[in-house]
Structure formats: C-alpha cells, structure tokens
Design a protein around this motif. Structure first.
Motif, PDB file in Angstrom:
ATOM      1  N   GLY A 103       0.814  -1.209   0.000  1.00 46.94           N
ATOM      2  CA  GLY A 103       0.000   0.000   0.000  1.00 46.94           C
ATOM      3  C   GLY A 103       0.843   1.254   0.000  1.00 46.94           C
ATOM      4  O   GLY A 103       0.526   2.235  -0.689  1.00 46.94           O
ATOM      5  N   ARG A 104       1.935   1.250   0.761  1.00 47.50           N
ATOM      6  CA  ARG A 104       2.822   2.423   0.779  1.00 47.50           C
ATOM      7  C   ARG A 104       3.463   2.637  -0.587  1.00 47.50           C
ATOM      8  O   ARG A 104       3.651   3.777  -1.033  1.00 47.50           O
ATOM      9  N   GLN A 105       3.822   1.534  -1.249  1.00 45.37           N
ATOM     10  CA  GLN A 105       4.404   1.652  -2.592  1.00 45.37           C
ATOM     11  C   GLN A 105       3.402   2.245  -3.570  1.00 45.37           C
ATOM     12  O   GLN A 105       3.718   3.156  -4.341  1.00 45.37           O
ATOM     13  N   LEU A 106       2.163   1.730  -3.544  1.00 47.53           N
ATOM     14  CA  LEU A 106       1.137   2.276  -4.429  1.00 47.53           C
ATOM     15  C   LEU A 106       0.855   3.740  -4.099  1.00 47.53           C
ATOM     16  O   LEU A 106       0.661   4.550  -5.011  1.00 47.53           O
ATOM     17  N   TYR A 107       0.855   4.078  -2.824  1.00 49.46           N
ATOM     18  CA  TYR A 107       0.590   5.452  -2.394  1.00 49.46           C
ATOM     19  C   TYR A 107       1.580   6.426  -3.043  1.00 49.46           C
ATOM     20  O   TYR A 107       1.181   7.466  -3.565  1.00 49.46           O
ATOM     21  N   ARG A 108       2.864   6.087  -3.036  1.00 50.31           N
ATOM     22  CA  ARG A 108       3.868   6.974  -3.627  1.00 50.31           C
ATOM     23  C   ARG A 108       3.613   7.177  -5.121  1.00 50.31           C
ATOM     24  O   ARG A 108       3.680   8.295  -5.631  1.00 50.31           O
ATOM     25  N   HIS A 109       3.323   6.079  -5.824  1.00 48.33           N
ATOM     26  CA  HIS A 109       3.077   6.197  -7.258  1.00 48.33           C
ATOM     27  C   HIS A 109       1.759   6.918  -7.543  1.00 48.33           C
ATOM     28  O   HIS A 109       1.659   7.688  -8.506  1.00 48.33           O
ATOM     29  N   ALA A 110       0.752   6.679  -6.723  1.00 50.19           N
ATOM     30  CA  ALA A 110      -0.539   7.331  -6.924  1.00 50.19           C
ATOM     31  C   ALA A 110      -0.427   8.835  -6.727  1.00 50.19           C
ATOM     32  O   ALA A 110      -1.099   9.613  -7.418  1.00 50.19           O
TER      33      ALA A 110
END
Length: 291
Positions: free
Chosen positions: A63-70
């Motif tokens: 989720g943290r990885q997706l958050y950065r890209h989002a």
C-alpha cells in the motif's frame, strides 16, 4: 483502472480514516471501501489492514508503494489538465523576476511587440526561486530566471541568454569609489545593504563571503532593488548587486570583486521539457532565445 480510485486511496492514507476520506470527497464510506477493494483486486495484494469498524487502519508495504506512485499520477494528471487548458486559451503564462524585468526584458520587448506576442502574455512577477517552483507545478509556462552561475534542473529546458558579474556598489564620493577591485575580506567591517534572502544575490553573496571566510555586517535587507540602491546612495551602507542592475543615473559606482572562478548573474529562458508548445508559445520562446 479508475484514477478516481487512486485519488480516494491517497486521501485515505493521508487521513487514516475511511469516514474522513469519504467526507473529503462528499461520498459515502462504502464508496471508499469499494475503491480500495478494486485496487486490491487489480494488484492482487492487500493494501490496507482495517478492523471491523473501519475506525483504524494500517497501510501495508504494498500500500505504501502504491501510495507513492498514486501521488505522482495525481500530480501529473493535474498538471496535464492545467497545460491543456493553457493550450486552448492561447495565453502564455510568463514568469519575470523584478530585476530581470527592469534591466533586461526591455531590451527584447520591442521584438516581442513587433511579433504580436505581448498581447498573449499573462505575466507573473516574483523571485527566481518562486518562479522556478511555479514552472515545476505548471502554474506558468515559461520564465526568465536569474541564477548564480549556470542553471541545471532535471525536467527543465534551460537556455542561457546573458550574464553579468556581481559587484560591490558604493556611492560616488565614497572612500572606496576609486578602488579598481576589492575582495570581500577587505570589507568585513563595512555595513551592507543587500537584497532579501531567497534572491539569487543572497546565494551569490554567501558564496563570496564563504570563499573569504567572513561574515558580512548586513544592516538592512529589502526585496526591492530600487530601495537597496537608494539606501546605498544615501550612505546607509555599501551594496552587492549585479552590474546589470546599476545605471549611470543611479549615482553609484560598481567595483569588481577580486575572487577567482567567481559565479556570475546568469539569465536563462526556462520551461518544462515535457511541455507541448502551442504555436504561440513556440514563437515566444524563439523570440526570447534569438541572438
């Protein structure tokens, strides 16, 4: 994938609460829950750990990885909308710092008028650091920026146009006025009137004083170059300005600074590298950068 789901997810992570995220967008809490579920199905992993009441949540490593890209996707979509709007309006949002606007821009304004380009300008004034940030976020399309030496910024196309030395400024009749050159070390006890922090001049002054290992006696700072020059002329203190900013009518003397490999006040035309140029903006850029 629905980009709205990404926006919901970013806000959920920022707020840490499903109810607050729903309230932010004016939607129901199940809308946020369903968005997270769609993203988890899309990526095949758990993004959020939540309890039965949804009162608390923990973001997983995925989720943290997706958050950065989002976050990046959201910024790029906002920037794309801004730039598309600009293309449709045929306006050129142009950044122009005060010193460059006063002492350099008039030299090229005539050919911009002749090309019929000034009527398209929406000019934003501000310091070079402020305008640089506006270029990055898409608030302006192109700018003339000052820098202490060559300007290199990832993602921006920089075309150097002119440069001038930084100098010591004193009134006519000042005891130092007859000096052919000075070092900052020789001026350690002199009172200085200088431009405010955040200006390119402040960055350059720090370079010179660090090179001579001194701390200048600054008695006054101003964000207006005219005020600085008037106070120097009145004997409040000596100054540090680019030679470009001093005209014969000012009643001031510019004295070269004795320091090897020193930076120069450099003016550049700057825009985002990935900006798609409209015909009007391309013509404007060509006129700015023409020899």
């Amino acid at each position: 994938m629905n980009t709205r789901d990404l926006a919901y997810f970013v806000q959920l992570v920022d707020l840490g609460n499903f109810t607050q995220a729903a309230h932010h967008f004016g939607v129901t809490q199940p809308t946020i829950t369903q968005a997270v579920k769609r993203l988890e199905d899309e990526f095949g992993t758990t993004l959020i750990h939540r309890d039965q009441s949804h009162a608390a949540l923990t973001v997983t490593p995925a989720g943290r990885q997706l958050y950065r890209h989002a976050q990046t996707i959201g910024r790029e979509l906002t920037l794309a909308q801004t730039e598309i709007d600009h293309l449709q309006e045929e306006k050129i949002r142009f950044g122009l710092p005060p010193i460059i606007g006063t002492y350099y821009f008039p030299k090229i304004a005539g050919r911009l008028v002749a090309a019929g380009l000034t009527e398209h300008l929406v000019t934003q004034s501000g310091g070079s650091d402020t305008l640089l940030a506006m270029l990055k976020n898409g608030s302006i399309d192109i700018a003339l920026l000052g820098s202490s030496g060559p300007l290199t910024v990832p993602g921006l196309t920089v075309t150097p146009l002119a440069s001038a030395p930084f100098t010591i400024i004193v009134p006519v009749g000042h005891p130092l006025a007859q000096q052919s050159a000075l070092s900052l070390a020789e001026l350690a006890d002199q009172p200085f009137v200088v431009l405010a922090e955040g200006f390119v001049h402040d960055q350059a002054l720090r370079w010179f004083t660090a090179a001579d290992s001194i701390r200048p006696n600054i008695v006054y700072r101003s964000g207006d170059v005219g005020t600085v020059k008037q106070m120097i002329a009145q004997g409040v203190g000596i100054g540090f300005l680019t030679a470009m900013a001093v005209a014969p009518a000012d009643g001031l003397v510019t004295i070269p600074i004795r320091q090897p490999d020193q930076p120069r006040f450099t003016i550049s035309a700057v825009r985002r590298t990935d900006l798609v140029l409209s015909p009007t903006l391309r013509a404007f850029q060509d006129e700015l950068t023409r020899d």
